[in-house]
Design a protein around this motif. Structure first.
Motif, PDB file in Angstrom:
ATOM      1  N   LYS A   1      -3.636  -8.522 -40.460  1.00 43.63           N
ATOM      2  CA  LYS A   1      -2.474  -9.246 -39.973  1.00 43.63           C
ATOM      3  C   LYS A   1      -2.410 -10.525 -40.803  1.00 43.63           C
ATOM      4  CE  LYS A   1      -2.324 -11.954 -36.467  1.00 43.63           C
ATOM      5  NZ  LYS A   1      -2.222 -12.530 -35.115  1.00 43.63           N
ATOM      6  N   THR A   2      -1.404 -11.335 -40.582  1.00 44.19           N
ATOM      7  CA  THR A   2      -1.392 -12.653 -41.209  1.00 44.19           C
ATOM      8  C   THR A   2      -1.120 -13.675 -40.122  1.00 44.19           C
ATOM      9  OG1 THR A   2       0.963 -12.931 -41.634  1.00 44.19           O
ATOM     10  CG2 THR A   2      -0.255 -11.586 -43.204  1.00 44.19           C
TER      11      THR A   2
ATOM     12  N   HIS B   1       1.493 -15.142 -39.802  1.00 42.25           N
ATOM     13  CA  HIS B   1       2.898 -15.022 -39.457  1.00 42.25           C
ATOM     14  C   HIS B   1       3.282 -13.638 -38.930  1.00 42.25           C
ATOM     15  CE1 HIS B   1       2.779 -18.196 -42.585  1.00 42.25           C
ATOM     16  NE2 HIS B   1       3.632 -18.782 -41.782  1.00 42.25           N
ATOM     17  N   LEU B   2       2.635 -12.613 -39.474  1.00 48.03           N
ATOM     18  CA  LEU B   2       3.093 -11.252 -39.214  1.00 48.03           C
ATOM     19  C   LEU B   2       2.215 -10.557 -38.189  1.00 48.03           C
ATOM     20  CD1 LEU B   2       3.769 -10.141 -42.893  1.00 48.03           C
ATOM     21  CD2 LEU B   2       5.382 -11.107 -41.244  1.00 48.03           C
ATOM     22  N   GLY B   3       2.755  -9.537 -37.591  1.00 47.12           N
ATOM     23  CA  GLY B   3       2.025  -8.756 -36.618  1.00 47.12           C
ATOM     24  C   GLY B   3       0.949  -7.901 -37.255  1.00 47.12           C
TER      25      GLY B   3
END
Lengths: 378, 85
Positions: A60-61, A63-65
């Motif tokens: 994941k990051t 920001h992202l899922g």
């Protein structure tokens, strides 16, 4: 081919990407391949021992899922899972959502393309197509008791309670264990249709009810490859051994030096000797600084199932080293003498050619290391 | 309509701006996912909530609801808030 002729590979998952370190058979030289997924939070990177080619990465990051990436060629090319682990959608939107996949376990040798995944918040998922599509596995994700024991993001580790240590009995694909940080250790003998808590003998923080699974915090549970009836556990409250069919854990960490204690995260079992175990203790005092005790990192090794422990720190910093090792970040190869490896919270990758008698640094200046696993590519 | 894609999602679109269609914000996300499989789950969780740190702006206003209707809208801006170190 004997283990001596094989070249082990290290799969290193970090807070900001993944690296693959290809070793030579003598384990003297390591070639870094990476970064893969630079900037992505990689919690686990695991080679499928059934084909020696397939890699799964839990990513994941900030920001992202969350998602799963899969490579069929040791990381040369990656493809995202068509359906990553996700909880069932609730009609009113009040259901849980997976924050990240934390743990990946290849399925039984007879169940090609089967994988298990543990998530935060705590969930158990399975893929039957090599990691491309994932579905909730077993009743536990929605079972009322398990949901109560799992707690919420208010519980467990700083980035959420984890489901981890998914173990598959090599003699029987229907015999499974998993553990939860906040939620205990659980066993199934019916292929995951039902699970039973295995908590007897485990201690909890003083003042809490040891019969309640929600107060139990296993950090890492390992099944002995040479004796699947024996389990070891590094717990929030000690180091334990369980010899099935008995159901009572024995606190073998009582035999650790008092000034070090028996608190830590990783635990490694010798692949051919169920009496030999390594742990990497950390400071669990007062505010839980989660550093090496006294700034002096060391592995501790038992050759007798936990009756006695020996400090192994040759080559490691003697003082002022305030890193430690997370629960997936220590492992072994299959050579004789055994090779041991660990990654640190300060981004160093360390190895030993001689079963922990001496250590050397393989790589420095990596991001914070979350997981190190080994495998032999084919 | 045009959709501005934030850099962390360029691995999916390979473009800063893409075309997508739909009567609601949710339908636009569905159309994006048809064109760029996997992109929706990175922005919207399994319960239909826009993920933390994802931001969606329409006409200068932040929108949180996937049922938000888009009649007359020509551009949707997807951006990502800063998070962590």
């Amino acid at each position: 081919m004997s283990p001596q002729d094989t070249a082990p590979t290290l799969f290193v998952a970090t807070r900001k990407g993944a690296w693959i370190f290809h070793g030579d058979p003598a384990r003297q030289r390591w070639e870094a391949d990476g970064p893969h997924f630079l900037g992505h939070i990689i919690n686990h990177l695991v080679l499928d021992p059934r084909d020696g080619r397939t890699l799964l990465a839990a990513a994941k990051t900030g920001h992202l899922g969350p998602t799963i990436f899969r490579s069929a060629d040791l990381g040369a090319h990656w493809q995202e899972a068509a359906r990553p682990p996700a909880f069932a959608a609730a009609a009113d939107g009040s259901g849980r959502s997976v924050d990240h996949t934390f743990w990946l376990t290849p399925g039984h040798a007879d169940e090609a393309d089967t994988w298990y995944a543990g998530t935060a918040p705590q969930g158990l998922f399975r893929s039957d197509d090599g990691g491309d599509t994932w579905t909730p596995f077993s009743c536990i994700n929605d079972d009322a008791d398990y949901r109560r024991w799992m707690g919420s993001f208010q519980d467990g580790t700083p980035d959420g309670p984890k489901l981890h240590s998914i173990l598959v009995d090599p003699r029987d694909p229907k015999h499974l264990y998993f553990a939860m940080s906040g939620g205990g250790v659980h066993e199934s003998v019916d292929g995951g249709a039902t699970f039973t808590p295995r908590l007897e003998g485990l201690e909890v923080v003083e003042g809490f009810d040891a019969t309640d699974p929600s107060f139990h915090d296993p950090h890492c549970v390992r099944m002995c490859p040479s004796d699947p009836d024996r389990l070891y556990q590094q717990n929030h409250c000690g180091i334990y051994r369980l010899d099935r069919p008995a159901t009572r854990w024995q606190r073998i960490g009582r035999n650790m030096p008092a000034e070090v204690g028996d608190i830590g995260f990783p635990l490694v079992v010798h692949p051919r000797d169920a009496d030999r175990v390594w742990v990497f203790p950390m400071d669990g005092g007062t505010v839980w600084p989660r550093t090496s005790p006294d700034g002096r990192p060391a592995a501790f090794h038992t050759r007798d199932g936990g009756e006695t422990w020996v400090r192994q720190d040759a080559g490691l910093p003697a003082r002022q080293a305030w890193w430690t090792v997370k629960r997936q970040a220590m492992c072994s190869d299959a050579h004789d003498p055994l090779g041991l490896y660990f990654g640190t919270t300060s981004g160093e990758l360390w190895g030993s050619h001689d079963e922990g008698e001496s250590w050397h640094c393989i790589a420095r200046h990596l991001p914070e290391i979350y997981a190190v696993s080994t495998g032999v590519p084919t | 309509m045009r959709v501005l894609i934030p850099t962390p999602l360029h691995d999916y679109t390979h473009a800063t701006r893409v075309e997508a269609h739909g009567a609601t914000l949710g339908a636009v996300f569905d159309d994006l996912d048809r064109q760029f499989p996997g992109i929706r789950f990175r922005m919207v969780d399994e319960q239909g909530h826009i993920r933390r740190h994802m931001r969606c702006f329409i006409g200068g206003q932040q929108v949180f609801d996937l049922d938000h209707r888009l009649e007359g809208v020509e551009e949707v801006l997807l951006v990502q808030a800063l998070s962590g170190g």
